[in-house]
Scaffold this motif. Structure first.
Motif, mmCIF file in Angstrom:
data_model
loop_
_atom_site.group_PDB
_atom_site.id
_atom_site.type_symbol
_atom_site.label_atom_id
_atom_site.label_comp_id
_atom_site.label_asym_id
_atom_site.label_seq_id
_atom_site.Cartn_x
_atom_site.Cartn_y
_atom_site.Cartn_z
ATOM 1 N N UNK A 56 0.816 -1.214 0.000
ATOM 2 C CA UNK A 56 0.000 0.000 0.000
ATOM 3 C C UNK A 56 0.853 1.268 0.000
ATOM 4 N N UNK A 57 2.086 1.180 0.528
ATOM 5 C CA UNK A 57 2.934 2.378 0.594
ATOM 6 C C UNK A 57 4.161 2.283 -0.310
ATOM 7 N N UNK A 58 4.430 1.108 -0.851
ATOM 8 C CA UNK A 58 5.644 0.915 -1.643
ATOM 9 C C UNK A 58 5.598 1.720 -2.944
ATOM 10 N N UNK A 105 -4.239 -0.484 -8.573
ATOM 11 C CA UNK A 105 -4.721 0.854 -8.186
ATOM 12 C C UNK A 105 -5.398 0.833 -6.828
ATOM 13 N N UNK A 106 -5.856 -0.337 -6.415
ATOM 14 C CA UNK A 106 -6.529 -0.474 -5.122
ATOM 15 C C UNK A 106 -5.568 -0.935 -4.033
ATOM 16 N N UNK A 107 -4.790 -1.983 -4.319
ATOM 17 C CA UNK A 107 -3.977 -2.596 -3.269
ATOM 18 C C UNK A 107 -2.538 -2.088 -3.224
ATOM 19 N N UNK A 108 -2.075 -1.435 -4.298
ATOM 20 C CA UNK A 108 -0.701 -0.935 -4.338
ATOM 21 C C UNK A 108 -0.642 0.271 -5.276
ATOM 22 N N UNK A 109 -1.257 1.383 -4.887
ATOM 23 C CA UNK A 109 -1.447 2.509 -5.813
ATOM 24 C C UNK A 109 -0.168 3.197 -6.266
ATOM 25 N N UNK A 110 0.947 3.012 -5.543
ATOM 26 C CA UNK A 110 2.186 3.703 -5.909
ATOM 27 C C UNK A 110 3.201 2.795 -6.602
ATOM 28 N N UNK A 111 2.829 1.533 -6.780
ATOM 29 C CA UNK A 111 3.701 0.598 -7.487
ATOM 30 C C UNK A 111 3.776 0.974 -8.963
ATOM 31 N N UNK A 167 13.401 -19.605 -2.970
ATOM 32 C CA UNK A 167 14.528 -19.227 -2.115
ATOM 33 C C UNK A 167 15.426 -18.176 -2.775
ATOM 34 N N UNK A 168 15.179 -17.874 -4.046
ATOM 35 C CA UNK A 168 15.978 -16.879 -4.752
ATOM 36 C C UNK A 168 15.202 -15.577 -4.987
ATOM 37 N N UNK A 169 13.945 -15.542 -4.584
ATOM 38 C CA UNK A 169 13.132 -14.349 -4.825
ATOM 39 C C UNK A 169 13.025 -13.502 -3.570
ATOM 40 N N UNK A 170 12.826 -12.218 -3.786
ATOM 41 C CA UNK A 170 12.605 -11.317 -2.668
ATOM 42 C C UNK A 170 11.126 -11.342 -2.273
ATOM 43 N N UNK A 171 10.840 -10.776 -1.127
ATOM 44 C CA UNK A 171 9.440 -10.706 -0.683
ATOM 45 C C UNK A 171 8.564 -9.950 -1.681
ATOM 46 N N UNK A 172 9.012 -8.805 -2.222
ATOM 47 C CA UNK A 172 8.189 -8.112 -3.222
ATOM 48 C C UNK A 172 7.964 -8.945 -4.483
#
Length: 305
Positions: free
Chosen positions: A95-97, A122-128, A283-288
């Motif tokens: 939401x803030x990322x 646009x709803x869950x991650x508007x600044x992505x 195991x090679x991916x980041x959380x995002x």
């Protein structure tokens, strides 16, 4: 300018910090998961480099010398900076990322996924931010492994994906149909298909896709009048020519709402057009990146495409 001595082991700074904090070789060694003997050897190496005892046993404790007290703040600060810049993982909050994700795909897949994806974001991650990259499949897979691309979405008809570091997940399957100018054909027989002149879309940069390979097994070669790297301009060409083309049906459903075209079943049997999501192993991916993968899979659920 001062430099770190050649071959200096930065792990010795961890030894210093542990002993400074615990004032006991046994406890300090345990805190950094090495034996007391290995810890003592490391401490002696550090003493040689610093030309100072650094810690002296007094009243049952290992107490820092004046030299150790002087350098301790710099060592602690340096270790904290390394940890923060290289290893600290901040919680990912969609939401803030303001992160930018790079997705490698074809124009057809982008055509299918982007409207639903951007609506959801646009709803869950508007600044992505999302950046789409169109390249040949092999180049996109290399970029994925190197970390320049966060995910690849595309069809798999050209053969098995042979990258052991990449995980393949099915998004959806689609059937091929024949798209023709309005009222040019009343039916689409194999003879019509073979005699017509075709537009061929080579999305991954390959010039002979599944349709041509199936025709080849039948001893048939299509007449290719125009080859395109993507499909978006093709309906406009169809409207002003007698050319025909073969496309996945989901894209054609959208084209029919704005273009004067007719659609027929493909008069030969070919495997379905299968779209997959390609990511690195968990195991090679980041959380995002893991979050993005799940969002993409949700977008491709039957109710959303």
């Amino acid at each position: 300018m001062h430099s770190i001595p050649h071959a200096f082991d930065l792990n010795l700074l961890l030894v210093f910090r542990a002993l400074y904090q615990h004032k006991s070789v046994a406890k300090a060694a345990e805190s950094i998961y090495i034996s007391a003997s290995a810890f003592s050897h490391a401490l002696n190496r550090l003493r040689d480099v610093m030309e100072d005892p650094l810690f002296v046993r007094m009243k049952g404790e290992m107490l820092p010398t004046k030299k150790a007290e002087e350098i301790a703040p710099s060592i602690f600060e340096s270790l904290a900076l390394i940890s923060q810049q290289l290893f600290q993982v901040e919680p990912f909050d969609p939401i803030s990322s303001t992160m930018e994700f790079v997705i490698g795909t074809t124009d057809y897949t982008a055509f299918c996924v982007l409207p639903s994806l951007m609506k959801r974001l646009s709803v869950i991650a508007p600044n992505i931010k999302i950046r789409i990259m169109f390249e040949q499949q092999e180049a996109l897979f290399q970029s994925l492994v190197l970390g320049h691309v966060d995910a690849v979405i595309g069809y798999s008809e050209q053969g098995e994906m042979n990258h052991s570091a990449i995980v393949e997940q099915l998004c959806f399957s689609d059937r091929y149909v024949v798209v023709v100018p309005k009222r040019l054909y009343s039916t689409m027989r194999l003879e019509d298909y073979v005699e017509a002149k075709h537009i061929r879309v080579s999305a991954w940069g390959e010039h002979h896709g599944i349709v041509d390979r199936v025709l080849k097994t039948m001893g048939i070669t299509r007449q290719i009048a125009l080859e395109l790297p993507n499909m978006m301009v093709a309906p406009y060409i169809l409207e002003s020519s007698n050319l025909i083309m073969t496309l996945p049906s989901k894209a054609v459903e959208q084209f029919r709402t704005i273009h004067e075209i007719d659609v027929f079943d493909l008069p030969i049997k070919v495997p379905d057009y299968t779209v997959n999501l390609y990511t690195l192993a968990s195991h090679q991916t980041t959380s995002p990146q893991s979050w993005l993968s799940q969002i993409l899979l949700n977008v491709f659920e039957p109710a959303n495409i």
